[in-house]
Design a protein around this motif. Structure first.
Motif, short mmCIF file in Angstrom:
data_model
loop_
_atom_site.label_atom_id
_atom_site.label_comp_id
_atom_site.label_asym_id
_atom_site.label_seq_id
_atom_site.Cartn_x
_atom_site.Cartn_y
_atom_site.Cartn_z
N LEU B 309 0.61 -1.27 -0.05
CA LEU B 309 -0.11 0.08 0.16
C LEU B 309 0.82 1.22 0.20
O LEU B 309 0.62 2.32 -0.82
CB LEU B 309 -0.93 -0.12 1.20
CG LEU B 309 -2.35 -0.32 1.07
CD1 LEU B 309 -3.09 -0.47 2.60
CD2 LEU B 309 -3.11 0.47 0.09
N ALA B 310 1.87 1.24 0.95
CA ALA B 310 2.81 2.37 1.10
C ALA B 310 3.53 2.55 -0.46
O ALA B 310 3.57 3.73 -0.80
CB ALA B 310 3.76 2.07 1.87
N PRO B 319 8.76 5.43 2.46
CA PRO B 319 9.45 5.81 3.74
C PRO B 319 9.05 4.69 4.86
O PRO B 319 7.84 4.28 4.74
CB PRO B 319 8.71 7.07 4.17
CG PRO B 319 8.01 7.52 2.89
CD PRO B 319 7.96 6.51 2.04
N GLU B 320 9.80 4.09 5.51
CA GLU B 320 9.72 3.26 6.55
C GLU B 320 8.60 3.37 7.36
O GLU B 320 7.81 2.83 8.14
CB GLU B 320 11.02 2.79 7.15
CG GLU B 320 10.94 1.80 8.43
CD GLU B 320 10.48 0.48 8.06
OE1 GLU B 320 10.56 0.30 6.85
OE2 GLU B 320 9.95 -0.44 9.02
N ARG B 324 5.42 1.59 8.72
CA ARG B 324 5.25 1.28 10.07
C ARG B 324 3.66 2.02 10.89
O ARG B 324 3.12 1.06 11.35
CB ARG B 324 6.06 1.85 11.05
CG ARG B 324 7.49 0.71 11.29
CD ARG B 324 8.13 0.95 12.32
NE ARG B 324 9.40 0.88 11.94
CZ ARG B 324 10.48 1.93 12.19
NH1 ARG B 324 10.04 2.90 12.49
NH2 ARG B 324 11.85 1.74 11.75
N ARG B 325 3.50 2.82 10.13
CA ARG B 325 2.10 3.59 10.53
C ARG B 325 0.93 2.51 10.20
O ARG B 325 0.06 2.45 10.90
CB ARG B 325 2.32 4.87 10.00
CG ARG B 325 1.04 5.86 10.17
CD ARG B 325 1.07 6.94 9.26
NE ARG B 325 2.23 7.85 9.19
CZ ARG B 325 2.66 8.88 10.10
NH1 ARG B 325 1.58 8.95 11.12
NH2 ARG B 325 3.79 9.44 10.00
N LEU B 326 1.07 2.49 8.97
CA LEU B 326 0.11 1.61 8.28
C LEU B 326 0.07 -0.01 9.19
O LEU B 326 -1.10 -0.60 9.42
CB LEU B 326 0.16 1.30 6.73
CG LEU B 326 -0.03 2.37 5.87
CD1 LEU B 326 0.39 2.29 4.51
CD2 LEU B 326 -1.37 2.60 5.97
N GLU B 349 3.38 11.26 4.92
CA GLU B 349 4.41 10.62 3.63
C GLU B 349 3.63 10.58 2.49
O GLU B 349 4.31 10.39 1.39
CB GLU B 349 4.98 9.37 4.20
CG GLU B 349 6.01 9.16 5.54
CD GLU B 349 4.98 9.06 6.69
OE1 GLU B 349 3.64 9.24 6.62
OE2 GLU B 349 5.43 8.82 7.72
N CYS B 350 2.22 10.49 2.55
CA CYS B 350 1.56 10.49 1.27
C CYS B 350 1.41 11.72 0.44
O CYS B 350 0.93 11.93 -0.48
CB CYS B 350 0.09 9.51 1.39
SG CYS B 350 0.31 8.11 2.09
#
Lengths: 394, 477
Positions: B309-310, B319-320, B324-326, B349-350
């Protein structure tokens, strides 16, 4: 009737003279004028996606276990061309078999990359990147070869995939392009000029556009509409490679080797496509064939045993083919591992005994006149094995 | 890129002809979650024929058998076998009445469904949700090349993905991997337990690991997700019994009239299974479902899905911090896709400024036709365009789906095909006027000086439209 008993370490690499060649190190490296001829040498890489079955491509009919494990396949090889007393070439591979008999093609058997799992995507990733494990590298080995040629020959070679999208093996820092015939009418010259202006401040798009226009000019006016006619694809690849300013490195993809169901029928269909492509390419290269080498390989082999749906599942060792005007052919290079239950890899696959990286590095270094070890380390930084020797005629 | 441009192009499929750019980018995206229509007008009248999967396959097989017999006969009489035609018409009476017509030929059904998919995206007021549908559909990719999948890939996306795009990952995953399209595609429908009642005796078909392996590698844990070859085989054993009703080889064992995805006890490998250290003692169909439930919320799945997804929304190497957030959100909510979508929208980040992705061919074509306006192309033309551009929907080169890295799409030939198509599209565009103003609206605050210059210098409105579709702004998001 006598039956050859083949033990695991028996080597089956027979030269045209009939002498038994022991393994990869049994031949001395040919001496070539270093780099001199590099500029005129062509290389085509044909990737067989989906894991082609090496045991069908080059059947070890002399191995008694083959008859036991692939009983229903045996009939395919009754009148097939014999590579030697042990191996038979799949009957559908007529053109390739012909090249073999003429001494311009050789097979490597029980070969594999460093990859030992069974995912197509990871296997292809390793085959194309030349990394020691999936996703350990972002660029492809053919692209690094292009950089190596540029460093040696002092000019950037053209690298081209005959494919709708750019394959991983050709992705990387060195410029490369892809081309596939289209049925749509091309855009008007005025429109194209204006798009060029639109991309003036955009190096990525600007470069892509000028590369595309260059390739189109070289392909000329083909009547092809897609890449599903394999004979024409072979001819097209040749037309893009044979001229002096054509591509020096080419790549073609053949999909559909994943024979989970109906091994015999699927392989026959696929072999027909491969053979049509190679046959057409070889004859269309004309006099340039003597300067050309073709490498045919797949990501991994298939299970030795037939599965519950008359197919085979993902395996490990498979076969590869090296063809070319300068190839010392009519040989099978194999350190045959055997097919008895206890000889199989993880009790299911043909055990790999030759590294594909060493086949590739050895073949291209001799073909291009580069040092084999340097080629190996430039293409496959992580590889520890020595490049294979004696692929081409010295 | 401005926030409004990012909301339109990175999250969605670009500004639609006649639309105003959003004032509040985040609110615009959040409202799409609520306004999404799983079954919009384009497919409202389309019958879901998932349950008829077996019927289609049997009829098509019968036709193919008949063709082979006729060809053999022709050949034995000295005729050219390729000239023999056996029409599907002869078998028409075997089709259920409700599926005659557009379902007559498999390729017609496929192209019709592909047209529906495209039209929904081109006309959508919730383009971010359409993008997510396509993302998940590609995650559970079925390639329509095997007989039996042509009719079913549309059913899979419209029936298993669209309605569940705001639900739990596990529910979508189970619906997708046990859909007849997937059972055909990955050979599960013929997999039979070696010690099952059906298998006893020689010569019958047996275990096939294909679906089990791809679920672990591609749909849930990812290739480094911590499973072994033995786990794959054990999972394949657990999956035996899941098959398709209405086929000749299954109907004898299934209850009368059982159709679509069914479970046949006689095909199931008896006994407990151990997968990644856990023992599953469930009987019959419950066994594989229990495994799927565990896979759906496994930490490796959270990691794998979050990374994909990221990558789709924040660039090839995301970005890591976003991954991690997701991942945290996935684990906390048990894979709630609506919550994941909200997390994406809220994640800084998006919203990175520069373009982060090269548009894939499908994305570019949807965005181009939304910009151009009109519905002048029929489904056959859309299909041909996607083929020529190199991304025919539901026809990925492997079960991994289409890849989401720039290197696979930003090729010279791929670009020139877009340029050529841009000019072709404009020839039939009904709304070729005010292109510069429309471009400013579609790329608010970010249309480059050079693009403005060449749009204003175009010799006609039509040419300006073509140039805009080929412009750098249109190629990236």
């Amino acid at each position: 009737m006598t039956m050859n008993v083949i033990d695991r370490r028996t080597l089956l690499s027979r030269g045209m003279t009939g002498s038994l060649v022991i393994g990869a190190g049994g031949l001395s490296a040919p001496r070539l004028a270093f780099g001199q001829e590099t500029g005129s040498k062509k290389l085509l890489f044909v990737i067989l996606r989906g894991a082609a079955d090496g045991l069908s491509m080059l059947a070890p009919v002399g191995d008694p276990d083959f008859a036991r494990l692939r009983r229903r396949s045996l009939r395919e090889y009754e009148n097939a061309r014999k590579a030697d007393s042990f191996f038979a070439i799949h009957p559908t591979l007529e053109n390739i078999g012909q090249a073999y008999s003429e001494g311009e093609a050789l097979f490597v058997h029980a070969a594999a990359t460093a990859y030992r799992e069974r995912s197509h995507f990871d296997g292809q990733n390793v085959l194309e990147t030349g990394g020691s494990s999936p996703f350990s590298r972002r660029d492809g080995w053919l692209n690094r070869l292009a950089s190596l040629i540029a460093a040696k020959a002092g000019r950037q070679p053209k690298a081209l995939a005959v494919a709708l999208t750019m394959p991983l093996a050709l992705r990387g820092d060195a410029p490369a392009s892809n081309y596939a015939p289209t049925r749509g009418r091309s855009a008007s010259a005025d429109f194209m000029d204006r798009v060029g202006k639109l991309y003036e401040n955009d190096p990525q798009l600007g470069n892509l556009l000028s590369q595309a226009l260059e390739t189109r000019e070289m392909a000329g006016d083909t009547e092809m509409r897609n890449l599903r006619d394999y004979q024409k694809t072979g001819e097209l690849a040749a037309s893009l490679m044979r001229s002096e300013d054509g591509a020096q490195i080419g790549m073609v993809e053949l999909n559909g080797w994943d024979s989970h169901v109906n091994q015999i029928g699927v392989f026959r269909r696929q072999a027909g496509q491969l053979d049509a492509l190679i046959g057409a390419y070889r004859s269309a290269m004309g006099s340039e064939w003597s300067n050309t080498m073709v490498l045919v390989a797949t990501e991994f082999g298939r299970t030795v045993r037939i599965n519950g749906t008359n197919g085979t599942d993902h395996g490990t060792g498979s076969a590869a083919i090296v063809l070319g005007g300068g190839v010392r052919g009519k040989r099978v290079i194999a350190d045959w591992p055997g097919l008895a239950d206890n000889q199989l890899f993880e009790n299911r696959d043909l055990r790999p005994t030759t590294s594909l990286q060493s086949v590739f590095a050895g073949s291209v270094s001799e073909h291009l006149g580069f040092g084999p070890r340097e080629t190996m380390s430039r293409l496959y930084q992580d590889a520890k094995e020595a490049p294979l020797k004696g692929i081409t005629r010295a | 890129m401005t926030a409004s441009h990012i909301a339109l192009s990175r999250f969605g499929y670009g500004l639609k002809f006649g639309e105003e750019p959003p004032r509040d980018a985040k609110r615009y995206l959040l409202s799409q979650i609520d306004n999404f229509e799983p079954k919009p007008v384009q497919i409202a009248g389309r019958p879901d024929t998932t349950e008829l999967a077996g019927k289609f396959v049997d009829v098509i097989h019968a036709r193919n058998r008949a063709r082979t017999i006729a060809q053999d006969r022709a050949e034995s009489m000295g005729m050219d076998r390729t000239r023999v035609k056996v029409s599907l018409e002869e078998y028409l009476p075997q089709f259920p009445a409700e599926v005659r017509g557009t379902y007559l030929e498999p390729i017609k059904a496929l192209i019709r469904d592909l047209g529906f998919r495209f039209d929904m995206a081109a006309a959508s007021d919730t383009p971010m949700m359409e993008r997510l549908v396509h993302f998940w559909s590609n995650h559970f990719s079925v390639t329509a090349r095997k007989i039996g999948t042509y009719h079913q890939v549309g059913n899979l996306e419209f029936g298993a993905i669209r309605p569940k795009v705001r639900g739990k990952f596990g529910d979508m995953m189970k619906a997708a991997v046990l859909h007849p399209a997937m059972l055909f595609y990955l050979d599960q429908f013929r997999s039979i337990g070696p010690n099952s009642p059906r298998k006893r005796g020689p010569g019958r078909r047996g275990l096939n690991e294909n679906l089990a392996r791809e679920i672990l590698e591609l749909h849930t844990l990812g290739v480094n997700g911590g499973y072994s070859q033995e786990d794959v085989t054990e999972f394949a054993r657990a999956l035996t019994g899941w098959t398709i009703g209405g086929l000749r080889q299954t109907s004898r064992f299934a209850p009368e009239g059982a159709r679509g995805t069914i479970f046949i006890d006689a095909f199931h490998e008896p006994g407990a299974r151990t997968i990644m250290g856990k023992t599953y003692r469930q009987q019959g169909s419950e066994q594989a479902l229990a495994v799927l439930d565990d896979l759906a919320t496994h930490p490796s799945t959270a990691r794998f899905v979050s990374t994909k997804l990221a990558r789709h929304f924040a660039g090839d190497v995301p970005p890591e911090s976003l991954v991690r957030r997701l991942e945290r959100n996935f684990l906390r909510t048990g894979g709630d896709l609506e919550s994941l979508t909200r997390t994406l929208i809220e994640a800084p980040e998006c919203w990175r400024e520069g373009p982060v992705k090269f548009q894939r061919p499908f994305e570019w074509l949807v965005a181009s036709l939304r910009f151009a306006g009109g519905d002048q192309f029929n489904e056959r033309q859309i299909y041909s365009m996607l083929v020529a551009l190199g991304e025919q929907s539901w026809n990925a080169p492997s079960p991994a789906g289409f890849d989401d890295f720039e290197g696979n799409w930003a090729g010279p030939d791929a670009l020139i095909r877009r340029v050529e198509l841009a000019e072709r599209i404009t020839r039939r565009a009904p709304f070729a006027a005010n292109i510069l103003d429309r471009a400013k609206a579609a790329f608010p605050g970010t249309l480059s000086e050079n693009t403005r210059l060449w749009l204003s210098r175009a010799e006609s409105d039509r040419q300006a439209l073509g140039l805009m579709l080929a412009a750098p702004e249109m190629m990236r998001r």
